[in-house]
Design an enzyme around this catalytic site. Structure first.
Site, short mmCIF file in Angstrom:
data_model
loop_
_atom_site.label_atom_id
_atom_site.label_comp_id
_atom_site.label_asym_id
_atom_site.label_seq_id
_atom_site.Cartn_x
_atom_site.Cartn_y
_atom_site.Cartn_z
N ARG A 105 0.82 -1.21 0.00
CA ARG A 105 0.00 0.00 0.00
C ARG A 105 0.86 1.26 0.00
O ARG A 105 1.91 1.31 0.63
CB ARG A 105 -0.90 0.03 1.24
CG ARG A 105 -1.83 -1.14 1.38
CD ARG A 105 -2.99 -1.16 0.44
NE ARG A 105 -3.79 0.04 0.46
CZ ARG A 105 -5.00 0.12 -0.13
NH1 ARG A 105 -5.52 -0.94 -0.75
NH2 ARG A 105 -5.67 1.24 -0.12
N VAL A 106 0.38 2.28 -0.68
CA VAL A 106 1.06 3.57 -0.66
C VAL A 106 0.29 4.57 0.19
O VAL A 106 0.67 5.72 0.32
CB VAL A 106 1.27 4.15 -2.08
CG1 VAL A 106 2.20 3.26 -2.88
CG2 VAL A 106 -0.07 4.32 -2.80
N ASP A 107 -0.85 4.14 0.73
CA ASP A 107 -1.61 5.04 1.61
C ASP A 107 -1.52 4.51 3.04
O ASP A 107 -0.74 3.62 3.33
CB ASP A 107 -3.06 5.13 1.13
CG ASP A 107 -3.71 3.75 1.03
OD1 ASP A 107 -3.11 2.77 1.50
OD2 ASP A 107 -4.82 3.67 0.48
N ASP A 108 -2.32 5.05 3.93
CA ASP A 108 -2.21 4.66 5.33
C ASP A 108 -3.08 3.46 5.68
O ASP A 108 -3.71 3.43 6.73
CB ASP A 108 -2.58 5.85 6.22
CG ASP A 108 -1.56 6.97 6.06
OD1 ASP A 108 -0.39 6.65 5.82
OD2 ASP A 108 -1.95 8.14 6.15
N VAL A 109 -3.10 2.49 4.81
CA VAL A 109 -3.85 1.27 5.12
C VAL A 109 -2.83 0.21 5.52
O VAL A 109 -1.78 0.09 4.91
CB VAL A 109 -4.66 0.80 3.89
CG1 VAL A 109 -5.27 -0.57 4.14
CG2 VAL A 109 -5.75 1.81 3.57
#
Ligand code: WTA
Length: 694
Positions: free
Chosen positions: A562-566
């Site tokens: 993931r590149v997001d905050d997941v």
């Protein structure tokens, strides 16, 4: 320190208002995280002899079909859809999509003009083709010796009874029904019953807490909840009815009234031990057998919503992902058939719970649509011993086995004798999903479990994509440990740079999708704007996956995480914002920041930085109480592995938490913090480091 009783959560999350922002994207961290499990392990292509009954046996076979699927998607999917029953055909021009917000509302349509019913196609159609007495569910209970076989005819009868009961309490087309059940046959049966009458199911994983369930019930406006008295997981009893009662009560507090609760009596919690609300609650075993076993199917438009499934993102409350009927049906069936080479009658086992998308597409709908026999396992893989999975494989002669990398790693850690003591010669295909698999675990799965005979299909996809998107096809090209390899038919991936420019050839960046596929997410329940903002605003014109990805010179795709905050914990998606909100609801906590870290078994673990109100000492009691709060508000699987006390959080001058720094501190890479000059208070970092392990 304050007494623990004073540290109650300030407000249940259902009453809290979450501010929804566009998903933050840390392009700089692409490839820097989730693959580290893979880094340092060299992956080499592994050729495996396998003759697929689908007729796709080489990369050239694949390319012929793939090229057609991209050049003429409407014609390609129409050809595949013809195997199903459509009460009314689609228009010639049935497929359309717009992924560009600047050109109007984002939308996807498949089989426009057509009417169908997925329950009819998954169950009745097989009976009409003479497979009524063939088993379709092979249920294996939590304890050894408990099992049950249901044929297609049995399932049609039971589905019809439940559907008739739903109608008797006023559920009809478009109404939503929450399902909160253990892994018994009645769970997929409840899903199919909804589909049969055009109701929209919203399955909530049995590991979610009362707060999470109530949030989902209220958001979906589910007037009916189907649950069980309890559930059995190894030696643990999950008091599902008790949790559901609390959820219904919480929903009422937030202004949403559940009218009916159907309760399946599960042996883990006998009738006498269940609290009961007269007039609202009904025992499944009393009411369902009395219903008529015939129930006409409700034909619905192809775009009629089939189900809602809540999933975590980087911000705000979980989103109710909406899937359509016709497109989802064709994607689920086609992917199951080609990826698992699944033919009618095959014994297939997907270990996922129906509470997640994998259970929807590859335990319930996909295998049923293909006419297979699907194993439903109620228990856990290491109970009573770590040999359980292989004992089940031997017992049912499982041909295809689909699971999560976390399960592979946890069983790999045990003695190989647990595997080898059972006959696995029936196995032909192995599969993984949910997170990147590291090459070492892959090789163990391949050699020890599959005896070097079975291709492994490492399937990349998401709740939002409904079906597998990037995946090997068995026998068509060599496996590449840790890589999902090539796009499935109709899937057009792109690698984007941080400006949203498409990169050609060998490249690394963010994974996007350029063209709609049949099971594309249609909207977010009740919030089309949030849907567009989450998935179509980061890079206009593309579906944003949230994953980083590398493409090799010969076109193979490897997901880098993931590149997001997941955070992806044991293949379960956990939103950092949700865990932070749960921690912050604790009376002692001012603020919390949550990051992921590499974990040997779970893939990623949850690492929480917590700042306490003045007057609260960092103590073991508060630590335990914080973890308990998260368990209560979200579920046990979201409980932080580490709580790291922080005097304050590292923030930019605009108040944004710099998680990049927190990720480094979590793995003790204090000399790799990078530029800290933009911090409002650079001194805070040292204070956090000093509290490590305290
Ligand atoms: C991750 C599960 C690497 C990814 C079906 C994705 C994977 C998220 C793989 C979706 C894979 C899933 N290799 N990563 N084969 N499969 N993921 O919605 O980060 O629970 O975005 O759907 O899991 O998780 P979800």
């Amino acid at each position: 320190a304050k007494a623990l009783s004073q540290l109650r959560p300030r407000q249940p999350p259902i009453l809290r208002r979450h501010v929804v922002r566009a998903a933050p994207i840390h392009v700089s961290s692409v490839g820097a995280r989730a693959t580290s499990a893979v880094q340092g392990e060299v992956a080499r292509a592994v050729p495996v002899e396998y003759h697929a009954r689908t007729g796709i046996n080489s990369r050239a076979d694949y390319e012929t079909l793939y090229n057609r699927s991209i050049q003429d998607p409407a014609g390609f999917w129409a050809d595949l859809a013809r195997q199903f029953h459509w009460e009314k055909p689609w228009r010639k021009d049935h497929m359309s999509f717009n992924f560009d917000r600047r050109k109007g509302q984002v939308s996807t349509t498949f089989f426009d003009g057509a009417r169908t019913n997925i329950c009819y196609n998954a169950v009745d159609r097989h009976i009409e083709q003479g497979r009524g007495s063939q088993p379709c569910f092979l249920w294996e209970g939590n304890d050894i010796g408990e099992d049950r076989v249901m044929t297609f005819s049995d399932v049609r009868d039971e589905v019809s009874r439940v559907a008739n009961w739903l109608k008797s309490v006023g559920i009809g087309k478009g109404d939503s029904v929450a399902i909160y059940m253990p892994m018994v046959c009645e769970l997929p049966i409840a899903m199919l019953a909804c589909a049969r009458i055009g109701a929209v199911h919203s399955v909530v994983f049995g590991g979610f807490s009362a707060e999470s369930l109530s949030q989902r019930i209220a958001d979906a406006k589910s007037k009916v909840v189907i649950t069980a008295s309890g559930g059995a997981r190894a030696k643990k009893v999950v008091p599902l009815k008790q949790i559901a009662d609390k959820a219904v009560q919480l929903a009422a507090g937030s202004g949403f009234q559940v009218e009916n609760v159907l309760v399946y009596e599960h042996k883990s919690v006998p009738k006498g031990e269940c609290a009961w609300t007269e007039g609202r609650d009904t025992w499944y075993q009393d009411a369902i057998p009395q219903q008529d076993r015939h129930c006409p199917v409700e034909w619905v438009d192809s775009e009629h919503p089939l189900f809602l499934l809540y999933t975590s993102g980087s911000t705000g409350n979980p989103k109710g992902v909406v899937h359509s009927t016709g497109g989802y049906m064709v994607s689920a069936a086609t992917t199951t058939r080609y990826i698992f080479d699944l033919q009618p009658g095959d014994v297939y086992w997907c270990t996922a719970d129906c509470g997640w998308i994998t259970g929807h597409s590859y335990l319930a709908y996909g295998p049923l649509l293909c006419g297979a026999q699907s194993v439903i396992f109620e228990g856990v893989p290491n109970y009573p011993t770590p040999a359980r999975c292989w004992q089940v494989v031997e017992k049912y002669k499982v041909r295809q086995f689909y699971t999560a990398p976390t399960l592979v790693r946890s069983l790999e850690a045990q003695d190989n004798k647990f595997v080898t003591q059972h006959d696995r010669s029936s196995l032909r295909i192995l599969g993984t999903v949910g997170e990147p698999i590291n090459p070492r675990a892959w090789m163990w799965f391949f050699e020890t479990v599959g005896e070097g005979r079975c291709p492994i299909v490492d399937t990349w996809w998401q709740t939002e994509t409904g079906a597998a998107m990037i995946t090997p096809l068995p026998g068509a090209w060599p496996c590449l440990p840790g890589s999902a390899t090539l796009p499935f038919f109709g899937v057009l991936p792109v690698i984007l740079d941080d400006k949203g420019k498409e990169l050609d050839g060998e490249a690394e960046g963010i994974l996007g999708m350029k063209q709609a596929w049949p099971s594309t997410i249609r909207t977010v329940k009740g919030d089309h704007k949030r849907f567009e903002e989450t998935y179509f605003s980061a890079f206009p014109g593309y579906y944003f996956t949230g994953d980083g990805c590398k493409r090799s010179a010969d076109g193979q795709y490897t997901i880098t995480g993931r590149v997001d905050d997941v955070i992806n914990v044991s293949g379960h998606r956990v939103g950092t914002a949700e865990v932070e909100a749960a921690l912050a609801s604790h009376g002692a906590c001012i603020e919390a920041a949550v990051v992921g870290f590499d974990h040997d078994i779970k893939g990623q673990g949850i690492y929480a930085y917590v700042t306490l109100h003045d007057g609260n000492d960092f103590s073991e009691d508060i630590r335990k109480d914080l973890v308990k709060t998260v368990r209560e508000q979200i579920g046990a699987f979201a409980a932080p592995d580490v709580i790291h006390w922080a005097p304050g959080l590292p923030k930019t001058r605009s108040g944004k938490i710099m998680r990049r720094i927190l990720r480094k501190i979590a793995v003790k890479k204090d000399d790799e913090l990078g530029d800290t000059s933009t911090l409002a208070d650079p001194g805070i970092v040292q204070g956090i480091i000093e509290l490590r392990g305290k």
